[in-house]
Design a protein around this motif. Sequence first.
Motif, PDB file in Angstrom:
ATOM      1  N   LEU A 148     108.950  86.974 109.423  1.00 31.02           N
ATOM      2  CA  LEU A 148     108.197  87.963 108.669  1.00 31.02           C
ATOM      3  C   LEU A 148     106.809  88.164 109.278  1.00 31.02           C
ATOM      4  CD1 LEU A 148     109.043  86.979 104.976  1.00 31.02           C
ATOM      5  CD2 LEU A 148     109.772  89.056 106.178  1.00 31.02           C
ATOM      6  N   ALA A 149     106.326  89.403 109.195  1.00 34.14           N
ATOM      7  CA  ALA A 149     104.977  89.694 109.687  1.00 34.14           C
ATOM      8  C   ALA A 149     103.920  89.024 108.824  1.00 34.14           C
ATOM      9  CB  ALA A 149     104.767  91.207 109.724  1.00 34.14           C
ATOM     10  N   GLN A 150     104.163  88.975 107.511  1.00 28.88           N
ATOM     11  CA  GLN A 150     103.260  88.297 106.575  1.00 28.88           C
ATOM     12  C   GLN A 150     104.083  87.331 105.725  1.00 28.88           C
ATOM     13  OE1 GLN A 150     101.356  92.462 105.533  1.00 28.88           O
ATOM     14  NE2 GLN A 150     100.119  90.842 104.613  1.00 28.88           N
ATOM     15  N   PRO A 151     104.406  86.168 106.279  1.00 28.00           N
ATOM     16  CA  PRO A 151     105.285  85.238 105.564  1.00 28.00           C
ATOM     17  C   PRO A 151     104.555  84.493 104.451  1.00 28.00           C
ATOM     18  CG  PRO A 151     104.546  84.241 107.597  1.00 28.00           C
ATOM     19  CD  PRO A 151     104.008  85.659 107.592  1.00 28.00           C
ATOM     20  N   PRO A 152     105.299  84.022 103.462  1.00 27.80           N
ATOM     21  CA  PRO A 152     104.703  83.131 102.469  1.00 27.80           C
ATOM     22  C   PRO A 152     104.530  81.742 103.067  1.00 27.80           C
ATOM     23  CG  PRO A 152     107.044  83.328 102.095  1.00 27.80           C
ATOM     24  CD  PRO A 152     106.734  84.252 103.230  1.00 27.80           C
ATOM     25  N   ARG A 153     103.831  80.900 102.363  1.00 28.47           N
ATOM     26  CA  ARG A 153     103.788  79.493 102.767  1.00 28.47           C
ATOM     27  C   ARG A 153     104.556  78.669 101.756  1.00 28.47           C
ATOM     28  NH1 ARG A 153      99.928  76.376 100.086  1.00 28.47           N
ATOM     29  NH2 ARG A 153      98.469  77.547  98.760  1.00 28.47           N
ATOM     30  N   PHE A 154     104.859  77.429 102.129  1.00 19.75           N
ATOM     31  CA  PHE A 154     105.684  76.582 101.280  1.00 19.75           C
ATOM     32  C   PHE A 154     104.957  75.281 100.962  1.00 19.75           C
ATOM     33  CE2 PHE A 154     108.578  79.372 103.465  1.00 19.75           C
ATOM     34  CZ  PHE A 154     109.494  79.707 102.494  1.00 19.75           C
ATOM     35  N   ASP A 155     105.116  74.848  99.736  1.00 21.62           N
ATOM     36  CA  ASP A 155     104.604  73.546  99.309  1.00 21.62           C
ATOM     37  C   ASP A 155     105.784  72.795  98.689  1.00 21.62           C
ATOM     38  OD1 ASP A 155     103.372  71.331  98.292  1.00 21.62           O
ATOM     39  OD2 ASP A 155     102.050  72.416  96.917  1.00 21.62           O
ATOM     40  N   LEU A 156     106.342  71.870  99.442  1.00 21.35           N
ATOM     41  CA  LEU A 156     107.527  71.149  98.974  1.00 21.35           C
ATOM     42  C   LEU A 156     107.188  70.033  97.995  1.00 21.35           C
ATOM     43  CD1 LEU A 156     109.561  70.904 102.301  1.00 21.35           C
ATOM     44  CD2 LEU A 156     109.810  72.557 100.444  1.00 21.35           C
TER      45      LEU A 156
END
Length: 315
Positions: A148-156
């Motif tokens: 993605l050009a503007q991806p989300p981030r992840f907090d596991l």
Amino acid sequence: MDESNDPHAVNSLVAEDADASAGMVRWDPLHSLWNGTMLLATLALALPLFTWGAFLMFLLTTGAGLLLGHSVGFHRRLIHGSFECPLWLERILVWVGTAVGISGPFWMVRTHDLRDWAQRQPVCHDYLAHRRPMLIDAWWQMHCRLQLAQPPRFDLGRIGRDSFYVFLERTWMLQQVPIAFLLFVAGGWSWVAWGICARITASVTGHWFVGHLAHRIGPQTWLVDDAGVQAHDVPWAAIPTMGEAWHNNHHAFPDSARIGLYPGQSDWAYRFILLLQALGLARSIRTPEPLATRKALTPAAPTATVQDHAQLSAS
């Protein structure tokens, strides 16, 4: 992963300034070579080495892996937190899910949550919606990744800090080695070919195929308001997916440990969770009854509204 938040939320994903629609599909060499090797080995080794004993073992190990690991361990426990259990049991179930051979636990969580979040947006990329023709979608899903050009981030959260899960993420392919050794001792190369290569190929391909159908065609009970992608049920796949194929129900009540909601909807994974509860190994099992009036839902067939609510409450 904060399980105290809205149960309908996508737990690991932080979507600030993220865009689900713009991006490029890129070749994923790790998963492509893995999936391709398993398929070629199935065609070159498993089929010529066919025996009824090896095939029966293939059916049993594939079914057990999808039930205990993929459906109960990965999806309903690790991803959605739809029931609670002791950590030692969770780790066993997650190891079984890793042994299914699709990928490691962190990749599975991120891939699921990215797709879950994207499909709730008004517009999302064709990759995330399974919108392309079947052969293109198969190549994309099993051999590529979306950048993605503007991806989300992840907090596991907790699971991202769990040393055992970090180990599984780093070694998910190597988890097949001890299984292959045991299969060789028990039945020789035919058991290895069917218990490793054919099992992984069936699991990977089936996971994609049912997911493809579940976002394109089939019965619907609910529509999720404002979602760009709606889900469908795939009734014929209910047993082999252990209940996961009632995907329209899952989109409506994603936090529920029970996915087969209505009479005649087989859900072996939920039955297994109830067995764990009877043994004192599962608790706080979420079901959709208190959520049947969720405001974000619209009945797909207005004439069925009263009947569906009654069946859900009486189940």
